[in-house]
Structure formats: C-alpha cells, structure tokens
Design a protein around this motif. Structure first.
Motif, PDB file in Angstrom:
ATOM      1  N   SER A  68       0.808  -1.220   0.000  1.00  0.00           N
ATOM      2  CA  SER A  68       0.000   0.000   0.000  1.00  0.00           C
ATOM      3  C   SER A  68       0.842   1.273   0.000  1.00  0.00           C
ATOM      4  CB  SER A  68      -0.927   0.013   1.220  1.00  0.00           C
ATOM      5  OG  SER A  68      -0.178   0.154   2.421  1.00  0.00           O
ATOM      6  N   PRO A 114       2.940   2.822  -2.007  1.00  0.00           N
ATOM      7  CA  PRO A 114       2.873   3.778  -3.120  1.00  0.00           C
ATOM      8  C   PRO A 114       1.604   4.635  -3.129  1.00  0.00           C
ATOM      9  CG  PRO A 114       3.621   1.642  -3.915  1.00  0.00           C
ATOM     10  CD  PRO A 114       3.179   1.452  -2.484  1.00  0.00           C
ATOM     11  N   TRP A 132       0.132   5.752  -0.289  1.00  0.00           N
ATOM     12  CA  TRP A 132       0.070   6.567   0.926  1.00  0.00           C
ATOM     13  C   TRP A 132      -0.051   8.064   0.658  1.00  0.00           C
ATOM     14  CZ3 TRP A 132       3.884   4.211   5.035  1.00  0.00           C
ATOM     15  CH2 TRP A 132       3.389   2.969   5.447  1.00  0.00           C
ATOM     16  N   GLN A 182       8.601   2.812   5.836  1.00  0.00           N
ATOM     17  CA  GLN A 182       8.290   4.078   5.182  1.00  0.00           C
ATOM     18  C   GLN A 182       7.345   4.952   6.007  1.00  0.00           C
ATOM     19  OE1 GLN A 182       8.320   1.065   3.820  1.00  0.00           O
ATOM     20  NE2 GLN A 182       9.099   1.103   1.739  1.00  0.00           N
TER      21      GLN A 182
END
Length: 133
Positions: free
Chosen positions: A6, A8, A10, A44
């Motif tokens: 998921s 990419p 965000w 990330q």
C-alpha cells in the motif's frame, strides 16, 4: 493485507488517515487509529510518524483523561496506535520519552480486546527486551 504494497498509495490517503484520528465520531477515530496500527511497522511510515504521534497524543488526552463511554473502544485504538508508532519510529519523533510515559499511563486497555492484546504484548516485549525509554 496489503501492508507494504500500500505504500505507493500513501500520498493519496495517509495524511487523511492521521487527521481522522481526531474526528468527532468515535468509530471514525477507531478506524483511523487501526489504519495507523497497521501502517506503523512499515519502515516508510517514519515520514508520517512525527505528525501521527502529535495527532495521537492530542487525541488520547493528557494523563488522567477518561474518555466518554461511547468513545472507549476508539480511545483504546488511539492509545495502541501511539504505542505502535513509538515502537517502530521513536527515532523519528521528538520527545519520544515523554510520549512513552503518556502511552504507559494509558494502559491497561480494557474495551477493545483485539487492540488491548496488541498493546499489552507490545508492553511485555518492551519490558522483556528492556526497550522502555
């Protein structure tokens, strides 16, 4: 579970998820906090950690704050989300030590069983590994 897949997406929604942790509706806060709990272990998420802990710390309230009965489950999720972000991204957060104390002061969680188990296991792991700051 999408987990790291998921990431990419965000930029499209993570700021909104964090902001919804302060929504007036308890079920919205609960869902947003659960989203943070799921995202926090992903490396990330460090970029969102400072904003997330600021929002979560405000949402859980000061030491001694007791939420209304209708908000107890949401509050449990917010507290667990704060702990999850601190566990995985304390280095990215200013005043992490103070926030750990706030988190500890909100335990034990008693309303949302699934979330309580996660938070209490986190506490046990931290104490066992001497990770409490």
């Amino acid at each position: 579970k999408l987990q790291h897949l998921s990431v990419p997406m965000w930029p499209q929604f993570m700021d909104a998820v964090v902001a919804l942790c302060a929504d007036p509706e308890p079920e919205v806060r609960r869902g947003a906090a659960w989203g943070v709990i799921q995202a926090a272990p992903i490396p990330q998420f460090a970029a969102a950690a400072p904003a997330a802990v600021a929002q979560l710390a405000q949402a859980v309230g000061p030491p001694g704050f007791t939420p209304k009965k209708a908000s107890l489950s949401a509050h449990d999720n917010l507290v667990a989300a704060l702990g999850a972000v601190l566990l995985h991204h304390a280095a990215a957060v200013a005043d992490a030590g103070q926030l750990w104390h706030l988190w500890l002061g909100k335990l034990p969680l008693r309303t949302d069983h699934e979330t309580a188990v996660l938070a209490h296991e986190q506490l046990a792991d931290m104490v066992g590994g001497n990770r409490v700051e």
